[in-house]
Design an enzyme around this catalytic site. Structure first.
Site, PDB file in Angstrom:
ATOM      1  N   MET A   1    -119.504  -9.465 -62.293  1.00 12.25           N
ATOM      2  CA  MET A   1    -120.139  -8.270 -62.128  1.00 12.25           C
ATOM      3  C   MET A   1    -119.171  -7.567 -61.618  1.00 12.25           C
ATOM      4  O   MET A   1    -119.509  -8.369 -60.206  1.00 12.25           O
ATOM      5  CB  MET A   1    -121.509  -8.138 -62.675  1.00 12.25           C
ATOM      6  N   CYS A   2    -117.735  -6.630 -61.343  1.00 11.38           N
ATOM      7  CA  CYS A   2    -117.535  -6.042 -60.212  1.00 11.38           C
ATOM      8  C   CYS A   2    -117.767  -4.694 -60.406  1.00 11.38           C
ATOM      9  O   CYS A   2    -117.310  -4.196 -61.155  1.00 11.38           O
ATOM     10  CB  CYS A   2    -115.955  -6.781 -59.962  1.00 11.38           C
TER      11      CYS A   2
END
Length: 584
Positions: free
Chosen positions: A1-2
């Site tokens: 996740m970013c």
């Protein structure tokens, strides 16, 4: 996740750095492990690529954006679970960029992403082609917002999440049906990027990967629903319960378990271990005790190391309106006064008196009951049932922040669901060693959250499917199920991603693997559901049979209950309709 953020600004425009910094910070909370910006200056344009990183793949720390020697850049927010070989010690973003950086055309990029499966959003700048490609996965499981240049705000923005409502942008969710390609070279020659923007933006339809190529691209778009109808004299497959499984459902039943098991395995394995947190939870489940979350939890037990606990996140809200109803009966004078209902907590001796209060909402009752069934089936696992109790004053104090995360969606229903997800995913609550014990404070360390969303859409779990059958027979049900798949990308997933990821955590949806979607879409409708049977039997019939086959007797018969009503996050003050817009 970013968190990813890209902006393109004309060199002569004085934009608000304060606003830009707020967008960066909003996206930085999604990836607490690292952050970085890369800037490119053209003769008339300034480009910025910002990424934050939540490390959930590979053994080594990764800092984004990914950058090649030629100057190509990738901001990647996603996971690749199929279609590309990624070892446990490798980072999928790095592997993906190694292949992506050689691509220069929209067709090449479109076909590449049609061959990989996973939730994602990305911005990829090809330095050799001087083009910016950006998109979301076909189901929209990751958020990506776009602001198109306008007369008042003449710049281009992409972001995973906004900084909340602001006159400095008009964000909207990017559609999932296309790979978008912005010709930077041509835009750089324009004196006015507002008037030139549309002419520089090309859309490459995902569906064209299916229709225009002799190569089979498995993940170009969701599979269409099987339109074959059952015979008019189809006998009822079951009685009023799930005890006897007809022979013709045995194969699809076993195949569903196999498909779901594989999907869950991909979502929970190979999560990097923080050595300072060894022995603590890496996986949590958004857990109501309903059939969807429970069957995924049971399957996760097969793949999470036995010495690790699994956190079951169960949220409950103090709801003044509901409390008044419980104390005085129905407070709406226009409705018939209802009698007090007897809940499971009144009759179940395993539920401690200390839990029976304003937080004994429907999802708490079913959650407490279901965790006991899991403990019987999986006695070697530590199940941390996390009671997340949200006082009214805290939910109201947090409301503005949650509305900011939701942006650009702004309805009453959006808020009630977002509040539930925000507090559940935060994971701060209490646990009990035994049901009768006093609680102790607990904060979940899990960064991966399993979410049961998708089963109702794929298996006919909503009341509207039964209504469709009454009004139009099996053909109307098939049509409604196709509409469900078509609507998935535009409904809740982008909002949910923005809210949950604000805690530096990632939600994963085993039911929404494109492989699971394809398997269920291809099944004849009568294999999945039968609206002629009672509620709790005919809706999501195949999933209920799978749960019963796995030993989840109680969960298999539970009826559908929306999260906002099960947690009491909805209608705290009045009886507002869900589609009403929130006040600015």
């Amino acid at each position: 996740m970013c968190g990813i953020f890209t902006q393109i600004v004309h060199t002569g425009f004085q934009h608000r750095e304060e606003l830009t910094q707020r967008i960066r910070e909003a996206n930085a909370t999604r990836g607490p492990d690292a952050r970085k910006s890369c800037c490119i200056s053209c003769s008339q344009l300034n480009l910025e690529f910002f990424s934050s990183e939540l490390r959930l793949r590979g053994n080594n720390p990764v800092v984004q954006p990914h950058k090649s020697e030629s100057g190509s850049l990738l901001c990647w927010n996603g996971e690749i679970f199929a279609g590309m070989d990624v070892r446990a010690d490798e980072n999928d973003g790095i592997k993906l960029f190694e292949q992506l950086r050689s691509l220069e055309t929209g067709d090449q990029v479109r076909h590449f992403f049609a061959s990989v499966e996973g939730p994602y959003a990305f911005a990829f700048y090809s330095a050799t082609a001087q083009k910016l490609f950006f998109s979301r996965d076909p189901l929209g499981r990751r958020s990506l917002l776009i602001h198109r240049p306008s007369a008042t705000n003449p710049y281009f923005l992409l972001a995973s999440v906004s900084a909340g409502p602001d006159p400095g942008y008009s964000f909207e969710e990017l559609d999932t049906g296309h790979i978008h390609c912005l010709d930077i070279a041509t835009l750089n020659k324009a004196n006015d990027i507002v008037s030139a923007f549309d002419g520089c933006l090309s859309l490459f339809s995902r569906s064209d990967s299916v229709s225009s190529s002799s190569i089979h691209y498995a993940y170009a778009e969701p599979t269409k629903v099987n339109t074959n109808l059952p015979p008019s004299d189809l006998p009822l497959p079951l009685g009023d319960n799930l005890d006897i499984i007809p022979a013709w459902l045995e194969e699809p039943l076993e195949n569903l378990i196999t498909q779901l098991n594989h999907s869950v395995m991909l979502k929970v394995r190979d999560i990097p271990q923080d050595l300072s947190l060894k022995g603590q939870s890496r996986v949590a489940v958004l857990f109501s005790g309903g059939i969807d979350s429970t069957i995924l939890t049971l399957l996760a037990d097969r793949h999470v190391p036995r010495d690790e606990p699994i956190d079951l996140l169960n949220v409950a809200f103090e709801n003044p309106r509901k409390i008044k109803v419980q104390q005085k009966g129905n407070i709406n004078p226009n409705k018939k006064k209802s009698k007090a209902k007897v809940s499971e907590s009144d009759t179940d001796p395993t539920l401690s008196n200390s839990t029976v209060a304003e937080f004994m909402v429907p999802d708490r009752v079913t959650g407490l009951s279901e965790v006991e069934e899991l403990r019987k089936l999986c006695p070697g696992r530590v199940w941390n049932f996390v009671e997340i109790n949200v006082p009214y004053h805290e939910s109201q104090a947090t409301r503005q922040h949650v509305e900011s995360l939701m942006n650009p969606v702004r309805t009453v229903m959006d808020l009630s669901l977002a509040l539930a997800l925000y507090f559940a995913s935060r994971g701060i609550g209490q646990i009990r060693s035994k049901p009768e014990d006093d609680p102790t404070p607990y904060t979940s360390t899990a960064r991966v959250l399993i979410n049961g969303l998708g089963s109702d859409e794929l298996l006919g779990g909503y009341g509207r499917h039964r209504t469709a059958f009454v009004t139009g027979g099996w053909a109307a049900v098939v049509e409604e199920l196709q509409l469900e798949i078509d609507r998935i990308p535009t409904r809740n997933l982008g909002r949910d991603d923005r809210v949950i990821s604000s805690h530096g955590k990632e939600t994963r949806h085993p039911f929404l693997s494109l492989d699971v979607v394809s398997f269920l879409a291809r099944l004849p409708v009568e294999y999945k559901m039968d609206p002629r049977l009672p509620a709790g039997v005919g809706d999501k019939m195949l999933l209920r049979l799978a749960a019963r086959r796995l030993g989840l007797v109680e969960a298999s018969g539970r009826k559908k209950r929306a999260m906002q009503f099960g947690s009491h996050s909805a209608r705290m003050e009045g009886d507002e309709k869900g589609d009403k817009l929130l006040e600015s």
